[in-house]
Scaffold this active site. Sequence first.
Site, PDB file in Angstrom:
ATOM      1  N   ASP A 136       0.809  -1.218   0.000  1.00 34.40           N
ATOM      2  CA  ASP A 136       0.000   0.000   0.000  1.00 34.40           C
ATOM      3  C   ASP A 136       0.844   1.272   0.000  1.00 34.40           C
ATOM      4  O   ASP A 136       2.003   1.269   0.413  1.00 34.40           O
ATOM      5  CB  ASP A 136      -0.888   0.033   1.249  1.00 34.40           C
ATOM      6  CG  ASP A 136      -2.062  -0.915   1.168  1.00 34.40           C
ATOM      7  OD1 ASP A 136      -2.097  -1.752   0.243  1.00 34.40           O
ATOM      8  OD2 ASP A 136      -2.945  -0.832   2.053  1.00 34.40           O
ATOM      9  N   HIS A 190      -6.095   3.197  -3.927  1.00 32.65           N
ATOM     10  CA  HIS A 190      -5.970   3.455  -2.488  1.00 32.65           C
ATOM     11  C   HIS A 190      -6.215   4.931  -2.177  1.00 32.65           C
ATOM     12  O   HIS A 190      -5.670   5.464  -1.213  1.00 32.65           O
ATOM     13  CB  HIS A 190      -4.575   3.030  -2.020  1.00 32.65           C
ATOM     14  CG  HIS A 190      -4.455   2.782  -0.547  1.00 32.65           C
ATOM     15  ND1 HIS A 190      -5.419   2.124   0.190  1.00 32.65           N
ATOM     16  CD2 HIS A 190      -3.462   3.106   0.354  1.00 32.65           C
ATOM     17  CE1 HIS A 190      -5.030   2.037   1.451  1.00 32.65           C
ATOM     18  NE2 HIS A 190      -3.865   2.643   1.579  1.00 32.65           N
ATOM     19  N   HIS A 228      -4.788   9.478   0.607  1.00 31.60           N
ATOM     20  CA  HIS A 228      -4.815   8.632   1.809  1.00 31.60           C
ATOM     21  C   HIS A 228      -5.542   9.289   2.988  1.00 31.60           C
ATOM     22  O   HIS A 228      -5.058   9.310   4.117  1.00 31.60           O
ATOM     23  CB  HIS A 228      -3.382   8.269   2.234  1.00 31.60           C
ATOM     24  CG  HIS A 228      -3.299   7.003   3.030  1.00 31.60           C
ATOM     25  ND1 HIS A 228      -3.519   6.965   4.404  1.00 31.60           N
ATOM     26  CD2 HIS A 228      -3.022   5.729   2.679  1.00 31.60           C
ATOM     27  CE1 HIS A 228      -3.362   5.731   4.843  1.00 31.60           C
ATOM     28  NE2 HIS A 228      -3.067   4.960   3.815  1.00 31.60           N
ATOM     29  N   HIS A 258       3.640  -2.354   3.128  1.00 30.98           N
ATOM     30  CA  HIS A 258       3.654  -1.007   2.564  1.00 30.98           C
ATOM     31  C   HIS A 258       4.959  -0.761   1.815  1.00 30.98           C
ATOM     32  O   HIS A 258       6.026  -1.184   2.280  1.00 30.98           O
ATOM     33  CB  HIS A 258       3.490   0.044   3.667  1.00 30.98           C
ATOM     34  CG  HIS A 258       2.196  -0.061   4.416  1.00 30.98           C
ATOM     35  ND1 HIS A 258       1.988  -0.999   5.414  1.00 30.98           N
ATOM     36  CD2 HIS A 258       1.032   0.626   4.285  1.00 30.98           C
ATOM     37  CE1 HIS A 258       0.747  -0.876   5.873  1.00 30.98           C
ATOM     38  NE2 HIS A 258       0.155   0.108   5.210  1.00 30.98           N
TER      39      HIS A 258
END
Length: 235
Positions: free
Chosen positions: A55, A106, A110, A200
């Site tokens: 991510d 995503h 964020h 990540h």
Amino acid sequence: AGAPAARRPLRPSEYRLRPLTGYGPPRTPPGGTPVRKEPLLKVPDDGRTVVLTFDDGPDPRYTPDILDTLARHEVRAMFFVCGEMAGYNPGLLARMADEGHVVGNHTWSHPLLTKLRRRTVRSEMERTSDVVEKHYGSRPEWFRAPYGAWNRATFELGAELGMEPLAWTVDTLDWTEPGTRTIVGRVEDGAAPGVVVLSHDAGGNRSQTVKALRSYLPHLLDSGYHVTVPRREYV
């Protein structure tokens, strides 16, 4: 987590590069993407399969090393990218496309979506899908809410944009920088058929994530797991 498997060497095989449900483009859904009430946590178990997801990127400091490791072992992964990061690093999206990785949405920046108005959530999703389509070659079919914060609006808007919500089964908590060994242990202890692993490739110092992948990926493969990517299936 399941019982640990006996370690056995695997010969390099193109099977590692196959989507979970086989070759070919996904079929067009007859009635559109379903609106779910909760995200998918696992993928259909097609033998001893594991999906690796990363991510917040792409980040030129860490994503290339992750891609190099995946290429070395002939496996594919999912990258849930932030549109802002993707826009700054279009070459990494193009590389993901060339090497067969799946790119998911995503959001753009964020944010915590549950605190935003519906039109702002749509903008976060839509802008990201636009930049992915431009540099990856197709619009994302998977969506992951930042912080794992989902609500009805995120499910509805994601479905309107043609995306399925995918969460995770195993959280490495690599963003806390717990140490490479700890990250490796969390992946290996949590490995089981159909699990989705969360790591990540951006959002901070991800050098531990890079080093951990180099350790646990060959171990998973030697233990008989197929590290692969899911493909959308409609009925």
